[in-house]
Write a protein that holds these residues in place. Sequence first.
Motif, PDB file in Angstrom:
ATOM      1  N   THR A 280       0.894  -1.418  -0.261  1.00 59.65           N
ATOM      2  CA  THR A 280      -0.332  -0.039  -0.156  1.00 59.65           C
ATOM      3  C   THR A 280       0.725   1.025  -0.331  1.00 59.65           C
ATOM      4  O   THR A 280       0.383   2.299  -0.424  1.00 59.65           O
ATOM      5  CB  THR A 280      -0.898   0.072   1.618  1.00 59.65           C
ATOM      6  OG1 THR A 280      -1.649  -1.192   1.002  1.00 59.65           O
ATOM      7  CG2 THR A 280      -1.563   1.195   0.872  1.00 59.65           C
ATOM      8  N   SER A 281       1.891   1.119   1.118  1.00 58.77           N
ATOM      9  CA  SER A 281       3.104   2.419   0.538  1.00 58.77           C
ATOM     10  C   SER A 281       3.755   2.421  -0.428  1.00 58.77           C
ATOM     11  O   SER A 281       3.847   4.208  -0.823  1.00 58.77           O
ATOM     12  CB  SER A 281       4.043   2.117   1.718  1.00 58.77           C
ATOM     13  OG  SER A 281       3.535   2.026   3.352  1.00 58.77           O
ATOM     14  N   TYR A 282       3.886   1.418  -1.442  1.00 59.66           N
ATOM     15  CA  TYR A 282       4.506   1.618  -2.507  1.00 59.66           C
ATOM     16  C   TYR A 282       3.237   1.884  -3.664  1.00 59.66           C
ATOM     17  O   TYR A 282       3.789   3.147  -4.152  1.00 59.66           O
ATOM     18  CB  TYR A 282       4.812   0.165  -3.236  1.00 59.66           C
ATOM     19  CG  TYR A 282       5.012   0.496  -4.751  1.00 59.66           C
ATOM     20  CD1 TYR A 282       6.313   1.189  -5.283  1.00 59.66           C
ATOM     21  CD2 TYR A 282       4.378  -0.358  -5.776  1.00 59.66           C
ATOM     22  CE1 TYR A 282       7.131   1.147  -6.125  1.00 59.66           C
ATOM     23  CE2 TYR A 282       5.005  -0.658  -7.066  1.00 59.66           C
ATOM     24  CZ  TYR A 282       5.599   0.880  -7.535  1.00 59.66           C
ATOM     25  OH  TYR A 282       6.749   0.205  -8.188  1.00 59.66           O
ATOM     26  N   ILE A 283       2.096   2.270  -3.175  1.00 65.76           N
ATOM     27  CA  ILE A 283       1.166   2.475  -4.522  1.00 65.76           C
ATOM     28  C   ILE A 283       0.895   3.826  -4.327  1.00 65.76           C
ATOM     29  O   ILE A 283       0.920   4.381  -5.078  1.00 65.76           O
ATOM     30  CB  ILE A 283       0.139   1.164  -4.723  1.00 65.76           C
ATOM     31  CG1 ILE A 283      -0.008   0.015  -5.052  1.00 65.76           C
ATOM     32  CG2 ILE A 283      -1.315   2.257  -5.076  1.00 65.76           C
ATOM     33  CD1 ILE A 283      -1.220  -1.227  -4.549  1.00 65.76           C
ATOM     34  N   LYS A 284       0.641   4.535  -2.726  1.00 65.36           N
ATOM     35  CA  LYS A 284       0.388   5.758  -2.381  1.00 65.36           C
ATOM     36  C   LYS A 284       1.989   6.643  -2.821  1.00 65.36           C
ATOM     37  O   LYS A 284       1.761   7.169  -3.401  1.00 65.36           O
ATOM     38  CB  LYS A 284       0.393   5.775  -0.768  1.00 65.36           C
ATOM     39  CG  LYS A 284      -0.356   5.404   0.010  1.00 65.36           C
ATOM     40  CD  LYS A 284      -0.549   5.722   1.568  1.00 65.36           C
ATOM     41  CE  LYS A 284      -1.843   5.380   2.076  1.00 65.36           C
ATOM     42  NZ  LYS A 284      -1.301   5.257   3.609  1.00 65.36           N
ATOM     43  N   SER A 285       2.643   5.667  -3.252  1.00 66.35           N
ATOM     44  CA  SER A 285       4.140   6.842  -3.734  1.00 66.35           C
ATOM     45  C   SER A 285       4.366   6.941  -5.127  1.00 66.35           C
ATOM     46  O   SER A 285       4.885   7.775  -5.481  1.00 66.35           O
ATOM     47  CB  SER A 285       5.593   6.105  -3.448  1.00 66.35           C
ATOM     48  OG  SER A 285       5.478   4.761  -4.166  1.00 66.35           O
ATOM     49  N   LEU A 286       3.376   6.649  -5.736  1.00 67.14           N
ATOM     50  CA  LEU A 286       2.825   6.190  -6.755  1.00 67.14           C
ATOM     51  C   LEU A 286       1.633   7.365  -6.737  1.00 67.14           C
ATOM     52  O   LEU A 286       1.375   7.806  -8.507  1.00 67.14           O
ATOM     53  CB  LEU A 286       2.415   5.047  -7.693  1.00 67.14           C
ATOM     54  CG  LEU A 286       3.714   3.943  -7.877  1.00 67.14           C
ATOM     55  CD1 LEU A 286       2.750   2.503  -7.921  1.00 67.14           C
ATOM     56  CD2 LEU A 286       4.521   4.801  -8.550  1.00 67.14           C
ATOM     57  N   GLN A 287       1.340   7.896  -6.578  1.00 68.72           N
ATOM     58  CA  GLN A 287       0.843   8.823  -6.587  1.00 68.72           C
ATOM     59  C   GLN A 287       0.746   9.743  -7.562  1.00 68.72           C
ATOM     60  O   GLN A 287       0.562  10.919  -8.281  1.00 68.72           O
ATOM     61  CB  GLN A 287      -0.120   9.791  -4.890  1.00 68.72           C
ATOM     62  CG  GLN A 287      -1.300  10.192  -5.137  1.00 68.72           C
ATOM     63  CD  GLN A 287      -1.651  10.353  -3.825  1.00 68.72           C
ATOM     64  OE1 GLN A 287      -1.243  10.288  -2.760  1.00 68.72           O
ATOM     65  NE2 GLN A 287      -3.054  11.138  -3.359  1.00 68.72           N
ATOM     66  N   SER A 288       2.158  10.524  -7.219  1.00 70.07           N
ATOM     67  CA  SER A 288       2.745  11.934  -7.692  1.00 70.07           C
ATOM     68  C   SER A 288       3.430  11.595  -9.588  1.00 70.07           C
ATOM     69  O   SER A 288       3.162  12.575 -10.236  1.00 70.07           O
ATOM     70  CB  SER A 288       2.566  12.459  -7.271  1.00 70.07           C
ATOM     71  OG  SER A 288       4.673  11.847  -6.962  1.00 70.07           O
ATOM     72  N   GLN A 289       2.860  10.157  -9.519  1.00 67.55           N
ATOM     73  CA  GLN A 289       3.073   9.537 -10.835  1.00 67.55           C
ATOM     74  C   GLN A 289       2.459  10.418 -12.005  1.00 67.55           C
ATOM     75  O   GLN A 289       0.855  10.125 -12.026  1.00 67.55           O
ATOM     76  CB  GLN A 289       3.665   8.040 -11.127  1.00 67.55           C
ATOM     77  CG  GLN A 289       4.774   7.508 -10.333  1.00 67.55           C
ATOM     78  CD  GLN A 289       6.282   8.215 -10.102  1.00 67.55           C
ATOM     79  OE1 GLN A 289       6.460   8.436 -11.520  1.00 67.55           O
ATOM     80  NE2 GLN A 289       7.124   9.197  -8.932  1.00 67.55           N
ATOM     81  N   PRO A 290       3.084  10.655 -13.400  1.00 69.45           N
ATOM     82  CA  PRO A 290       1.943  10.651 -14.756  1.00 69.45           C
ATOM     83  C   PRO A 290       1.002   9.838 -14.946  1.00 69.45           C
ATOM     84  O   PRO A 290       1.465   9.041 -15.155  1.00 69.45           O
ATOM     85  CB  PRO A 290       2.584  11.307 -15.950  1.00 69.45           C
ATOM     86  CG  PRO A 290       4.652  10.264 -15.155  1.00 69.45           C
ATOM     87  CD  PRO A 290       4.247  10.321 -14.050  1.00 69.45           C
TER      88      PRO A 290
END
Length: 305
Positions: A280-290
């Motif tokens: 979940t933390s990893y998927i959260k980190s993708l929040q700012s990706q295009p």
Amino acid sequence: MTYLTYVCVFFAFLITAAIVYFFFKYHRKRPDEVGAPIHGDMRLEATWIIIPSILALSMFGWGAAVYVDYRHTPPDTLDIYVVGKQWMWKAQQPNGLKEINELHVPVGRNIRLILASEDVVHDFFVPAFRVKMDVVPGRYNTMWFRPTKPGRYHFFCSQYCGTNHALMGGWVTVMDPTDYAAWLSGTSGGAANPVDVGAKLFEDKACATCHIADGSGRAPSLNGLYGAQVLLADGTTVTADDAYIRESILQPNAKIVAGYQPLMPTFQGQLTEEQIIALTSYIKSLQSQPVPAKGAGIAPSARKK
């Protein structure tokens, strides 16, 4: 709370005084005395119906407003994962630092606890903060609080969970923000970053085979997913929060993204709660990706302009 106290104290004295007064005024003075019949008074009947009703409704309305406000988590929270298991509490700070039966938080900051259980139903209760929440297997529950005074406050499980239930407790340590930052940086040297752990799990479990960043895979891209509205196959939308991600990992067929087939296997029983938190933390980190133009699974109305 002051309002409730004043109302309770007022009526306690009023009722006690009335009992004492009527005891002396209407007690039998002679053995053969028969009391005079008393007929009802509609004004009195209306008074003791209307006034208590107004007081009760005002208490209910105030309590409901407090409850609704409490259940709406502020947007600027510090998120900490807490996992309950027989018979201990495991907490994970945002940088990956793990604690057992301890929880360090900064004073004056909104704290959100994301709660999960590895075995049976527990209940996380901090009496000094007047907050408690059931911790249920198979799902996330959340609660938040804002500590206002540094110190150590006891927490414990308030739901019977087995033989050593009474020992399942610990301490919340509320620290000044500078002390908390120093503690966090000074004790996290050996803690693995949950984003890095999640990224490795994402590769090890072959998630990257289908969830390709550019949206060209057999499953939707996860870029910009967290917090967005996801369009489902039945036409409804759902917010991609922690609970949705957890459900998608463990029960991938529960909510199918529009335009995709139910191909993802379940990871029920294959991942621990800590591993789910890391993913979940990893998927959260993708929040700012295009977000790709196609293959994102995000509802068109929810895409960032």
